[in-house]
Structures are given as structure tokens and as C-alpha cells.
Design an enzyme around this catalytic site. Structure first.
Site: not given
Ligand code: ADP
Length: 504
Positions: A209, A263, A283, A317, A414
Site C-alpha cells: 500500500k 514513529t 523504518e 527520514c 522530527e
Molecule cells: P507520515 O507521517 O510520513 O505520513 P505515516 O506513518 O502517517 O507517515 O504514514 C505512512 C504510511 O502508513 C502511509 O501509507 C499511511 O497510509 C500508513 N498508515 C497510517 N496509519 C496507519 C495505521 N494505523 N496502520 C497501518 N498503516 C498506517
């Protein structure tokens, strides 16, 4: 580069219509626009889910828009996968694993991965243009770094597929099964390659995804995978936001989770898989210390700092967002940095002269502005480039903070933007202590003329990667990953195979 010896256009007309800005130098020189053509890219108005080798409508019939952050224009709409779609994708991956992929001779698997890498190369220009339109990063970055490095990852891991007995001598290795892979928006195609290539090379099948703001290159990759005739179900690419990601993570038939992102979400994922026997690699965030000693080649170091935090809008990152400068050279380094920052071109990401493109989303720009306020309120001194910004889109001037204390939030958290926090130090021990005093431990940099100092630092720094007299250099054969809140597990190199196999 298109440097013309024209007088710079007056400020008013420079932001007219085209939404591009011209950088004016004291000399009166300016850069003429050098935009990459959009015509290299075919973007469909709507994308479905790539499941079992076919494009399938989302069962909830919902789609959401993906926009160009540099212009705020809608580029396309993509399917919002719900739990039923995730289930379909996981079953397709399971069937492909049981019936085809795990049984196929490794050299045959390798041929498919090689084919994908060649096709990524053939479509490099289109992929670079789409990456830039969808994510806002300068075309120079997507063209010269993201896309070639993605192709290299497929090449590299294709080479390992039939040589696993050499990677793990005298051991027996078996694939894990179905890998659920969730990636962020900062390197959309490259992260997809980082995840898919080692999974396929080791005989696993995939449900991937992409991030909701940057799904388009992953969907292009799905087209490539379809064209490469990869057996149906071996790679499934589904779009959606956090709920879709969470459904992948909690699906009982997924054997391994590979996640790159924040994180906070990393912690949620760990909680969700606790008590299951799913393997995971996470990561997560970073707050890299970039350390300049007084004996360093300062101009080179300044260039490394610029590359480490400003190029790519700080959307990395491992960005060198904390700069530690030895006190004796701090004034000189800060002056040189400001001079260099003033020459950086912020604007149209499609322009080949642009150094800093658009911030990936409105929400991310707001986060950055919030941190600029926090920094000022904490008493740090903020300085930003005087460059003009386009009228539309999400842009941020390259900014630095001096007078920063180690405990300030802008030195600990960050920001994920073109914002540098500068601190000073006197001795090696002091800087190691300060650099390690962070919840993160993904990467770091050290600039010095002395090899012994480099070895001393790299040994004592709690960071997954330490660059010496360079920064942000990547190669498919080098492992990458963090300590502490930056996550665990390594991607890249031989180490990157381990999270996808059971070793007996
Ligand atoms: P950023 O702050 O870099 O956008 P996120 O951690 O919010 O990072 O998003 C990174 C990925 O994790 C995206 O593909 C997002 O859709 C997905 N994501 C967000 N929330 C969840 C969750 N609760 N479980 C699994 N994947 C998630």
C-alpha cells in the site's frame, strides 16, 4: 543549465500566471525556466486496485483524489480499499504463494525481477515526471536519484534470487509467505522497490500500500508488473489511507509486515501484531546529527549540509536536521551556509533548475509552520532565505535556527521540512553525547580531515548509518535502518534479505 544574462524580472511579474519564480542574484543574473514536459507521463483519471494481476473496483465504490502539491490541482483519483478488498488482495497473494511463486525455481523468479528493473529503466522519464507531479519533489531528484535507484534495487535483488545459499552458507532458508508492505510519501517509487524487490527475490508474495498522497508511481509500477507478466497475485498493489494500512497489518494471513513511516504509526503496528507470529521491520523517524569539526573542509561540509536537509524539502527520514559545529568554526560555517541557502531555488518542481520543490501536502506544511513557531517560542533565533515563493501550492523557504538548546523541541523532534537546527560543541566526547541524546538513531554524518576521529565517532554513535565526509548516499548493496525510535530491521544489501526468510 539555462543561465541567461538577463536582468532579473521585477518581483511582481516573476510570479505571474506560470506559478514559477525567478531567482535573482545580486549580479542581476537569473535562471530562465527549464520545465520538464508533462507529456512524458500518462496519468489515467481514475485507478482501481491491482489485485490478482487485474484492475478491480473497490468493493466500497469509494475513490479519493491525489493532487499536485505544487499547484493544488487534482491529478487523478484512486480507489479506497476497505477490509474486504484487503482480504481479496491477501487471498490472491496466498494462492499465488502456494501454487506458483514458492514452487518456481529461483532462477525463474530472478528473470521476472530483472524484467521489472529493465522496464523501470525504460519508463524512467515517465516515472520521474509522475513522481514529481504527485509528490512535489524536484524533477532533478526524481530523475537522477529516485527512479535510477529504484531500478538498481530490482537489479540488485534479482541477482540474489538464485544465490541465497551463498548469502546464508550452510543454512537452509525458506520464504515467509505473504508480506504486507506499507510505505510513506517521501520516496514513493523507491520505497516500493525497497520493499518488493527483496520480498520477491526470497520467494514471498506481496500486498503493498503506497501513501495516500503519493499513490501514482506505485500504480505505474503495477502496470509495469502486469506488462512484465508476473504471475497473477504475486504482487498486489492497493490504495487507501491509514485504515487500509491497519487492515493489512491485522490480517491473520499476512506473515510479515514491512513498514516505513512515522514513529507513531510504527508503535501502533507493533501493538497490533504483538502476540502474533508475524515478523516485522519498521523504518521510522529520524533526527540525524551532522557534525562538522574545525579541521573539516568547510565548503565541502556546507554543501553536504545543504544536500542533507534542504534538497528534497527535508522530506527524508535520514535528513541531517541537527547540525553540530565545532565552536571555533561556527561563525564561518553559519555565514557560508546562509550565503549558500540564499542561492537555492525554491519553486516549480518540474523545473530542472529547482533545488527545493513543494512540501508534500498542506497538512505537512502546517506541521512545519507549527515547528517554526515552537522554535521561536523556545528562544532560538530563526533565519530564512529571502527567496520568493510561488503563489499557489505548498512551499517553504529554507530555514535555519541558531541559539538552539539540546532540549529544545526543534532539536529533538522530527520536523520533516527544510529546517535546520544548529548547535555548537567543543570536544569529541561532548558532541557524541549530544548527538546520541535523541530518541532516534537512524543516521548521522561526520565531517573531518582525520580518519581516527571518523572511526572514533562511527564506533560510538548510536545510528544505523554514519556517513563520513558525505551525506545521504545510498546504494542497493548497503543496509539501511535504525536504532531506538527509528525502528528495527535493515533494508538493502544482504541484510535486507534476512527479514524475508526463515533461516534453519
Ligand atoms: P507520515 O507521517 O510520513 O505520513 P505515516 O506513518 O502517517 O507517515 O504514514 C505512512 C504510511 O502508513 C502511509 O501509507 C499511511 O497510509 C500508513 N498508515 C497510517 N496509519 C496507519 C495505521 N494505523 N496502520 C497501518 N498503516 C498506517
Amino acid at each position: 543549465m539555462a543561465v541567461t544574462r538577463k536582468k532579473a524580472a521585477p518581483k511582481k511579474s516573476s510570479t505571474k500566471k506560470s506559478n514559477t519564480v525567478k531567482l535573482k542574484f545580486d549580479t542581476g543574473w537569473s535562471y530562465d525556466p527549464a520545465p520538464e514536459s508533462r507529456s512524458a507521463a500518462t496519468i489515467k483519471p481514475q485507478y482501481d486496485l491491482f489485485i490478482n494481476g487485474q484492475w478491480q473496483k473497490p468493493s466500497g465504490k469509494k475513490y479519493f483524489a491525489t493532487t499536485n502539491p505544487a499547484t493544488e490541482e487534482k491529478l487523478s483519483e484512486v480507489a479506497d480499499a476497505n477490509a474486504a478488498d484487503v482480504n481479496k488482495a491477501v487471498s490472491a497473494a496466498r494462492t499465488a504463494y502456494d501454487k506458483v511463486w514458492s514452487k518456481m525455481p529461483a532462477r525463474e523468479r530472478a528473470k521476472y525481477i530483472f524484467r521489472i528493473s529493465r522496464m523501470v529503466q525504460e519508463k524512467a522519464r515517465e516515472l520521474a515526471v509522475i513522481e514529481t507531479l504527485d509528490g512535489g519533489k524536484p524533477i532533478r531528484e526524481s530523475r537522477d536519484f529516485d527512479v535510477p535507484t529504484a531500478a538498481n534495487h530490482f537489479f540488485y535483488y534479482a541477482g540474489w534470487a538464485d544465490k541465497l545459499e551463498y548469502a546464508f552458507p550452510n543454512r537452509q532458508v525458506a520464504p515467509l509467505g505473504v508480506a504486507g508492505q506499507i510505505i510513506p510519501w517521501n520516496f514513493p517509487l523507491l520505497m516500493a522497490a525497497w520493499k518488493i524487490a527483496p520480498a520477491l527475490a526470497t520467494g514471498n508474495t506481496v500486498v503493498l500500500k503506497p501513501a495516500e498522497t503519493t499513490p501514482l508511481t506505485a500504480l505505474k509500477l503495477a502496470e509495469i508488473i502486469q506488462e512484465a507478466d508476473l504471475p497473477p497475485g504475486v504482487v498486489n498493489i492497493i490504495t487507501g489511507a491509514g485504515a487500509t494500512g491497519a487492515a493489512i497489518v491485522s490480517h491473520p494471513d499476512v506473515n510479515k509486515i514491512a513498514f516505513t513511516g512515522s514513529t507513531d504509526v510504527g508503535k501502533l503496528i507493533q501493538r497490533s501484531i504483538a502476540g502474533t507470529n508475524k515478523k516485522a521491520t519498521l523504518e521510522l523517524g529520524g533526527k540525524a546529527a551532522n557534525i562538522i569539526f574545525e579541521d573539516a573542509p568547510l565548503d565541502q561540509a556546507v554543501e553536504g549540509v545543504i544536500n542533507g536537509i534542504y534538497f528534497n524539502q527535508g522530506h527524508v527520514c535520514c535528513a541531517g536536521s541537527r547540525l553540530y559545529v565545532q565552536e571555533s568554526v561556527a561563525k564561518t560555517v553559519i555565514r557560508k551556509l546562509k550565503d549558500r541557502i540564499e542561492t537555492l531555488i525554491v519553486g516549480d518542481p518540474m523545473d530542472k533548475n529547482t533545488d527545493i520543490g513543494a512540501i508534500n501536502s498542506k497538512q505537512q506544511l502546517e506541521t512545519i509552520h507549527r515547528y517554526l513557531d515552537i522554535g521561536r517560542r523556545e528562544g532560538a533565533e530563526m533565519w530564512e532565505s529571502s527567496c520568493p515563493l510561488p503563489r499557489k501550492g505548498y512551499f517553504c523557504r529554507p530555514t535555519l535556527f541558531t541559539n538552539v538548546a539540546q532540549s529544545n523541541r526543534i532539536a529533538q523532534e522530527e520536523i520533516f521540512g527544510p529546517v535546520l537546527s544548529i548547535l555548537t560543541f567543543r570536544t569529541d566526547d561532548e558532541v557524541i553525547e549530544k548527538a546520541n541524546n535523541s530518541p532516534f538513531g537512524l543516521s548521522a554524518g561526520v565531517w573531518t580531515d582525520k580518519g581516527s576521529k571518523i572511526f572514533n565517532l562511527t564506533r560510538r554513535m548510536r545510528a544505523g548509518v554514519v556517513w563520513a565526509n558525505t551525506f545521504n548516499k545510498f546504494d542497493p548493496s548497503s543496509p539501511f535502518g535504525g536504532y531506538k525510535e527509528s525502528g528495527f530491521g535493515r533494508e538493502g544489501g544482504l541484510h535486507g534479505l534476512m527479514p524475508y526468510v526463515d533461516i534453519k
